[in-house]
Design a protein around this motif. Structure first.
Motif, PDB file in Angstrom:
ATOM      1  N   GLU A  38      -0.636   4.916  -6.048  1.00  8.26           N
ATOM      2  CA  GLU A  38      -1.883   5.275  -5.368  1.00  8.26           C
ATOM      3  C   GLU A  38      -2.539   4.023  -4.808  1.00  8.26           C
ATOM      4  O   GLU A  38      -2.738   3.044  -5.530  1.00  8.26           O
ATOM      5  CB  GLU A  38      -2.859   5.946  -6.340  1.00  8.26           C
ATOM      6  CG  GLU A  38      -2.460   7.352  -6.762  1.00  8.26           C
ATOM      7  CD  GLU A  38      -2.863   8.404  -5.750  1.00  8.26           C
ATOM      8  OE1 GLU A  38      -3.609   8.076  -4.811  1.00  8.26           O
ATOM      9  OE2 GLU A  38      -2.410   9.559  -5.900  1.00  8.26           O
ATOM     10  N   GLY A  39      -2.887   4.031  -3.521  1.00 11.79           N
ATOM     11  CA  GLY A  39      -3.649   2.937  -2.940  1.00 11.79           C
ATOM     12  C   GLY A  39      -2.878   1.628  -2.881  1.00 11.79           C
ATOM     13  O   GLY A  39      -1.680   1.582  -2.612  1.00 11.79           O
ATOM     14  N   VAL A  40      -3.604   0.540  -3.146  1.00 10.37           N
ATOM     15  CA  VAL A  40      -2.995  -0.796  -3.149  1.00 10.37           C
ATOM     16  C   VAL A  40      -2.248  -0.972  -4.465  1.00 10.37           C
ATOM     17  O   VAL A  40      -2.841  -0.872  -5.547  1.00 10.37           O
ATOM     18  CB  VAL A  40      -4.063  -1.885  -2.978  1.00 10.37           C
ATOM     19  CG1 VAL A  40      -3.413  -3.262  -2.911  1.00 10.37           C
ATOM     20  CG2 VAL A  40      -4.901  -1.640  -1.723  1.00 10.37           C
TER      21      VAL A  40
ATOM     22  N   SER B  68      -6.212   0.988  -8.450  1.00  7.38           N
ATOM     23  CA  SER B  68      -6.699   0.789  -7.090  1.00  7.38           C
ATOM     24  C   SER B  68      -7.826   1.760  -6.787  1.00  7.38           C
ATOM     25  O   SER B  68      -7.761   2.946  -7.140  1.00  7.38           O
ATOM     26  CB  SER B  68      -5.559   1.006  -6.093  1.00  7.38           C
ATOM     27  OG  SER B  68      -6.022   0.933  -4.755  1.00  7.38           O
TER      28      SER B  68
ATOM     29  N   ARG C 202      -3.873   8.641   1.164  1.00  9.41           N
ATOM     30  CA  ARG C 202      -4.279   8.688  -0.234  1.00  9.41           C
ATOM     31  C   ARG C 202      -5.120   7.479  -0.638  1.00  9.41           C
ATOM     32  O   ARG C 202      -5.579   7.404  -1.771  1.00  9.41           O
ATOM     33  CB  ARG C 202      -3.026   8.741  -1.119  1.00  9.41           C
ATOM     34  CG  ARG C 202      -2.249  10.043  -1.003  1.00  9.41           C
ATOM     35  CD  ARG C 202      -0.737   9.849  -1.122  1.00  9.41           C
ATOM     36  NE  ARG C 202      -0.342   8.980  -2.195  1.00  9.41           N
ATOM     37  CZ  ARG C 202      -0.017   9.400  -3.426  1.00  9.41           C
ATOM     38  NH1 ARG C 202      -0.085  10.691  -3.715  1.00  9.41           N
ATOM     39  NH2 ARG C 202       0.370   8.557  -4.347  1.00  9.41           N
ATOM     40  N   THR C 203      -5.322   6.561   0.278  1.00 12.47           N
ATOM     41  CA  THR C 203      -6.057   5.336  -0.010  1.00 12.47           C
ATOM     42  C   THR C 203      -7.459   5.417   0.578  1.00 12.47           C
ATOM     43  O   THR C 203      -7.617   5.519   1.801  1.00 12.47           O
ATOM     44  CB  THR C 203      -5.342   4.115   0.597  1.00 12.47           C
ATOM     45  OG1 THR C 203      -3.989   4.090   0.140  1.00 12.47           O
ATOM     46  CG2 THR C 203      -6.043   2.822   0.201  1.00 12.47           C
TER      47      THR C 203
ATOM     48  N   GLY D 208      -9.886   1.176  -3.443  1.00 14.65           N
ATOM     49  CA  GLY D 208      -9.899   1.322  -1.999  1.00 14.65           C
ATOM     50  C   GLY D 208      -9.894   0.003  -1.264  1.00 14.65           C
ATOM     51  O   GLY D 208      -9.814  -1.075  -1.859  1.00 14.65           O
TER      52      GLY D 208
ATOM     53  N   GLU E  25       1.429   4.148   1.172  1.00 12.87           N
ATOM     54  CA  GLU E  25       1.187   5.089   2.257  1.00 12.87           C
ATOM     55  C   GLU E  25       2.433   5.224   3.119  1.00 12.87           C
ATOM     56  O   GLU E  25       3.255   4.290   3.215  1.00 12.87           O
ATOM     57  CB  GLU E  25       0.020   4.626   3.138  1.00 12.87           C
ATOM     58  CG  GLU E  25      -1.340   4.616   2.479  1.00 12.87           C
ATOM     59  CD  GLU E  25      -1.928   6.010   2.247  1.00 12.87           C
ATOM     60  OE1 GLU E  25      -1.246   7.014   2.575  1.00 12.87           O
ATOM     61  OE2 GLU E  25      -3.059   6.081   1.756  1.00 12.87           O
TER      62      GLU E  25
ATOM     63  N   VAL F 265       0.857  -1.186   0.000  1.00 11.55           N
ATOM     64  CA  VAL F 265       0.000   0.000   0.000  1.00 11.55           C
ATOM     65  C   VAL F 265       0.892   1.235   0.000  1.00 11.55           C
ATOM     66  O   VAL F 265       1.819   1.351   0.816  1.00 11.55           O
ATOM     67  CB  VAL F 265      -0.944   0.003   1.220  1.00 11.55           C
ATOM     68  CG1 VAL F 265      -1.806   1.265   1.231  1.00 11.55           C
ATOM     69  CG2 VAL F 265      -1.837  -1.242   1.195  1.00 11.55           C
TER      70      VAL F 265
END
Length: 222
Positions: free
Chosen positions: A53-55, A164, A209-210, A166, A19, A17
């Motif tokens: 971004e995200g996963v 991705s 951001r996720t 969420g 993040e 992820v």
């Protein structure tokens, strides 16, 4: 001669992820010193916002020996990491319910899923909150569900790969989560699945951001 036993189905060992570990911890998660976050049996590797971004990828146990290295562009690697040991999180999450990935070409992505050993369990037509019709397809990948979302009518020029959208996390006590997250957790509302509630985390206010949603457990699972 007896036929060989079927291979176990792939299951998620790790999620990557994009993040920052510090922001994740500030949002009510317990983060290990190495930047990993154990949510139920899955190890979430917080690889930093520069990763996308995200996963942005996952590691799967029991991948077929000839499996592709991506699922329609979504990085997919073999993992022998055992299920994570349970850990308590201040926000009250216990497991990952599902992750959502977006595709412009559902048939293409389902074909790609087969090349990493995944078989769709079910699909349904659905309308988003703004009324946009989509097609959802679901895969069980160990302890969590992969939800693919595609336009009901594929575009003439579909974008390549997956994107991705969420993550939905199981949280048995949404009121307790709100005590930790305060105004950063939206109001609880009925989930699509009967007997469950869902609340959306205002992730950008927390420096994330996720997109994240918290859901009560499936009925009967506690």
């Amino acid at each position: 001669m007896d036929e060989p036993a079927p291979l176990p189905a792939p299951e998620v060992a790790t999620l990557q992820v994009a993040e920052d570990p510090g922001a994740w911890a500030a949002a009510g998660f317990t983060v290990d010193p190495d930047g990993r976050c154990r949510i139920g049996p899955v190890t979430v590797e917080l690889v930093g916002p520069a990763a996308g971004e995200g996963v942005v990828g996952w590691g799967l146990r029991h991948l077929p020996v000839d499996a592709a290295t991506t699922l329609d562009g979504f990085p997919t690697t073999a993992s022998d990491r055992p299920p994570a040991d349970p850990v308590d999180h201040p926000c009250g999450v216990t497991t990952i319910d599902h992750i959502v990935l977006l595709t412009d070409d559902l048939a293409r992505t389902i074909d790609a899923a087969a090349r990493v050993g995944l078989t769709p369990r079910r699909g349904r037509d659905h309308a988003l909150g703004d009324g946009t019709p989509v097609r959802q397809t679901f895969f069980v990948v160990g302890s969590l569900v992969l939800e693919l979302v595609a336009p009901a009518e594929p575009p003439e020029d579909p974008r390549p790969g997956l994107r991705s959208f969420g993550v939905a996390l199981v949280c048995p006590d949404l009121a307790g989560a709100r005590a930790v997250l305060g105004e950063h957790l939206g109001p609880a509302r009925p989930a699509v699945q009967a007997g469950r509630e869902i609340a959306t985390v205002r992730h950008r206010d927390l420096g994330l951001r996720t997109p994240i949603a918290l859901m009560t457990p499936r009925p009967g699972r506690g």
